[in-house]
Scaffold this motif. Structure first.
Motif, PDB file in Angstrom:
ATOM      1  N   ARG A 101       1.041  -1.116   0.067  1.00 51.29           N
ATOM      2  CA  ARG A 101       0.008   0.001  -0.023  1.00 51.29           C
ATOM      3  C   ARG A 101       0.851   1.223  -0.012  1.00 51.29           C
ATOM      4  O   ARG A 101       1.353   1.637   1.071  1.00 51.29           O
ATOM      5  N   PHE A 111      -6.912  -3.083 -14.816  1.00 52.32           N
ATOM      6  CA  PHE A 111      -7.016  -2.225 -13.918  1.00 52.32           C
ATOM      7  C   PHE A 111      -8.214  -2.575 -13.040  1.00 52.32           C
ATOM      8  O   PHE A 111      -9.240  -2.890 -13.342  1.00 52.32           O
ATOM      9  N   SER A 122      -7.630  -8.179  -7.410  1.00 49.79           N
ATOM     10  CA  SER A 122      -7.744  -6.563  -7.856  1.00 49.79           C
ATOM     11  C   SER A 122      -6.363  -6.110  -8.554  1.00 49.79           C
ATOM     12  O   SER A 122      -5.347  -6.404  -8.124  1.00 49.79           O
ATOM     13  N   HIS A 123      -6.509  -5.320  -9.528  1.00 48.14           N
ATOM     14  CA  HIS A 123      -5.512  -4.724 -10.109  1.00 48.14           C
ATOM     15  C   HIS A 123      -4.275  -5.800 -10.956  1.00 48.14           C
ATOM     16  O   HIS A 123      -3.438  -5.234 -11.155  1.00 48.14           O
ATOM     17  N   ARG A 127       1.872  -6.746  -9.452  1.00 48.81           N
ATOM     18  CA  ARG A 127       1.884  -6.238  -8.293  1.00 48.81           C
ATOM     19  C   ARG A 127       2.014  -7.231  -7.260  1.00 48.81           C
ATOM     20  O   ARG A 127       2.713  -6.687  -6.039  1.00 48.81           O
ATOM     21  N   HIS A 191      -0.076   3.024 -10.315  1.00 52.40           N
ATOM     22  CA  HIS A 191      -1.059   3.483  -9.452  1.00 52.40           C
ATOM     23  C   HIS A 191      -0.124   4.263  -8.240  1.00 52.40           C
ATOM     24  O   HIS A 191       0.088   3.953  -7.049  1.00 52.40           O
ATOM     25  N   TYR A 193       1.237   6.607  -5.336  1.00 46.64           N
ATOM     26  CA  TYR A 193       0.572   7.077  -4.148  1.00 46.64           C
ATOM     27  C   TYR A 193       1.548   8.301  -3.855  1.00 46.64           C
ATOM     28  O   TYR A 193       2.706   7.972  -3.365  1.00 46.64           O
ATOM     29  N   LYS A 215     -16.406   6.012  -9.334  1.00 45.10           N
ATOM     30  CA  LYS A 215     -16.600   4.770  -8.910  1.00 45.10           C
ATOM     31  C   LYS A 215     -17.591   4.784  -7.565  1.00 45.10           C
ATOM     32  O   LYS A 215     -18.059   3.755  -7.170  1.00 45.10           O
ATOM     33  N   ASP A 238     -12.800   8.737  -6.287  1.00 45.76           N
ATOM     34  CA  ASP A 238     -12.323   7.439  -6.923  1.00 45.76           C
ATOM     35  C   ASP A 238     -12.973   7.418  -8.456  1.00 45.76           C
ATOM     36  O   ASP A 238     -13.928   7.006  -8.685  1.00 45.76           O
ATOM     37  N   VAL A 270      -6.405   8.686 -13.462  1.00 48.37           N
ATOM     38  CA  VAL A 270      -7.194   7.895 -12.157  1.00 48.37           C
ATOM     39  C   VAL A 270      -6.780   8.925 -10.895  1.00 48.37           C
ATOM     40  O   VAL A 270      -5.735   8.914 -10.771  1.00 48.37           O
ATOM     41  N   TRP A 272      -7.723   8.960  -6.794  1.00 50.98           N
ATOM     42  CA  TRP A 272      -8.079   8.157  -5.743  1.00 50.98           C
ATOM     43  C   TRP A 272      -7.753   8.700  -4.396  1.00 50.98           C
ATOM     44  O   TRP A 272      -6.615   8.801  -4.093  1.00 50.98           O
ATOM     45  N   MET A 282     -10.093  -0.124   6.071  1.00 45.04           N
ATOM     46  CA  MET A 282      -8.687  -0.751   5.172  1.00 45.04           C
ATOM     47  C   MET A 282      -7.591  -0.788   6.201  1.00 45.04           C
ATOM     48  O   MET A 282      -7.022   0.322   6.833  1.00 45.04           O
ATOM     49  N   GLU A 296      -3.112   8.663 -10.920  1.00 40.30           N
ATOM     50  CA  GLU A 296      -2.436   7.445 -11.589  1.00 40.30           C
ATOM     51  C   GLU A 296      -2.500   7.496 -13.186  1.00 40.30           C
ATOM     52  O   GLU A 296      -3.354   8.137 -13.769  1.00 40.30           O
TER      53      GLU A 296
HETATM   54  O1  LIG Z   1      -7.123  -1.547  -2.579  1.00 43.98           O
HETATM   55  P1  LIG Z   1      -6.519  -1.791  -3.954  1.00 43.98           P
HETATM   56  O2  LIG Z   1      -6.950  -2.886  -4.842  1.00 43.98           O
HETATM   57  O3  LIG Z   1      -5.130  -1.694  -4.053  1.00 43.98           O
HETATM   58  O4  LIG Z   1      -7.281  -0.564  -4.772  1.00 43.98           O
HETATM   59  C1  LIG Z   1      -7.084   0.908  -4.308  1.00 43.98           C
HETATM   60  C2  LIG Z   1      -7.878   1.628  -5.453  1.00 43.98           C
HETATM   61  O5  LIG Z   1      -7.168   1.599  -6.607  1.00 43.98           O
HETATM   62  C3  LIG Z   1      -7.711   2.279  -7.816  1.00 43.98           C
HETATM   63  O6  LIG Z   1      -7.617   3.793  -7.320  1.00 43.98           O
HETATM   64  C4  LIG Z   1      -9.284   1.898  -8.000  1.00 43.98           C
HETATM   65  O7  LIG Z   1      -9.709   3.112  -8.787  1.00 43.98           O
HETATM   66  C5  LIG Z   1      -9.954   2.163  -6.601  1.00 43.98           C
HETATM   67  O8  LIG Z   1     -11.261   1.485  -6.501  1.00 43.98           O
HETATM   68  C6  LIG Z   1      -9.215   1.148  -5.409  1.00 43.98           C
HETATM   69  O9  LIG Z   1     -10.048   1.052  -4.354  1.00 43.98           O
END
Ligand SMILES: O=P(O)(O)OC[C@H]1O[C@H](O)[C@H](O)[C@@H](O)[C@@H]1O
Length: 325
Positions: A101, A111, A122-123, A127, A191, A193, A215, A238, A270, A272, A282, A296
């Protein structure tokens, strides 16, 4: 003007959206081993070390220092000389195989979970893959280039490579090759941060006038009338901006700096930040949600990339920091 922009940041709903996203990725178990070590320490300025408790390769150049985790091929840190780290890594970051994170997760070959069916991560897979250094060296002027590739993703119908150039700017390129004969579709993101003084007190130039897909509103389309700011209530964002311009400025008066993101081959942006309520659920964000904004470089939402057989598609970003003084 401030109030007008803040209101506009909430966005005007302009209709629904149909996001015809690629699908069809299978559930795959990716074995996340400890970090692979190749002969990257042959590259001058590159060594192995620890960044915020995570094993990483450390890259030192005359103009910057960077840290890159081989778990995920994940840039964790980029510190131009004399500056504060460009990136945020959560103080609550979990150990592998939980995705990191913070820093710059590589989202590939899709994505989010757009268009994906079933229990897929996810994603995408990059990663949480183990990566290896495949080459690199010192360039004229002292910048260091590092080439990396994920290991163990040979079952996918696309191949991924990444190039990092570390100097006064950070340049990062994802190259996706289709070794087959039929076109393959993908979505992707770098992505980022970005570390900020307070997510509620920064803004992003370069998005005004665009339509975004929200979103937090069932992917409804809205107009971004002014610069992006975190909406006041609820304070969360988002948003996918399809067809974005490719140059964004994250302006942070608290840290006295602007971060410029220039992209190529990335049709979407993007932005977020989960905000307080979502972050409280989280485990690796919690109370720390104000410390970052994700801006992003992406091909996401309707911006699906089709890679013809025997060709390579590239997406890149260049990140540069400057003072607001
Ligand atoms: O929690 P993750 O899978 O790392 O994703 C974190 C975030 O990534 C992106 O920015 C998406 O648009 C979000 O919808 C998602 O919550």
């Amino acid at each position: 003007m401030e109030d007008a922009c803040r209101r506009a940041g909430v966005g005007r709903r302009t209709g629904g959206t149909g996001t015809g996203i690629s699908g069809g990725y299978r559930r795959v178990t990716v074995v996340c081993q400890a970090h692979g070590v190749s002969d990257f320490d042959q590259i001058p300025g590159v060594s192995i070390g620890i960044h915020q408790g995570l094993e990483a390769i450390i890259v030192e150049t005359p103009q910057a220092r960077a840290a890159v985790s081989l778990f995920g091929g994940h840039v964790l840190s980029f510190v131009p000389t004399g500056a504060v780290d460009v990136f945020w890594v959560s103080p609550l970051v979990k150990a592998p195989p939980t995705p990191i994170r913070g820093g710059t997760p590589v989202c590939w070959p899709y994505f989010g979970k757009e268009g994906q069916t079933g229990d897929v991560p996810s994603h995408g897979y990059a990663r949480t893959a183990r990566w290896t250094v495949t080459g690199g060296g010192v360039l004229d002027g002292g910048d260091v280039e590092v080439h990396l590739a994920p290991v163990g993703l040979g079952h996918l119908d696309l191949r991924l490579r990444m190039t990092l150039r570390i100097g006064a700017s950070l340049e990062q390129t994802l190259s996706t090759t289709n070794p087959g004969t039929r076109p393959v579709r993908l979505t992707e993101a770098l992505h980022n941060y970005f570390r900020v003084s307070d997510a509620t007190a920064v803004h992003v130039d370069g998005l005004a006038g665009l339509t975004y897909l929200d979103k937090f509103d069932d992917m409804a389309a809205h107009e971004q009338d002014c610069d992006w700011r975190l909406p006041a209530d609820p304070a969360r964002s988002d948003r996918i901006y399809p067809g974005a311009g490719g140059r964004y400025l994250l302006v942070d008066p608290g840290l006295g700096r602007r971060i410029e993101i220039v992209t190529q081959g990335a049709r979407s942006a993007v932005v977020w930040n989960p905000g307080e309520a979502v972050a409280s659920g989280m485990a690796d964000v919690g109370l720390h949600w104000r410390g970052f904004v994700c801006v992003e470089a992406a091909n996401a939402g309707p911006d699906v990339v089709e890679v013809p057989g025997q060709t390579t598609h590239s997406m890149s970003q260049t990140i540069t920091v400057s003072s607001l003084d």
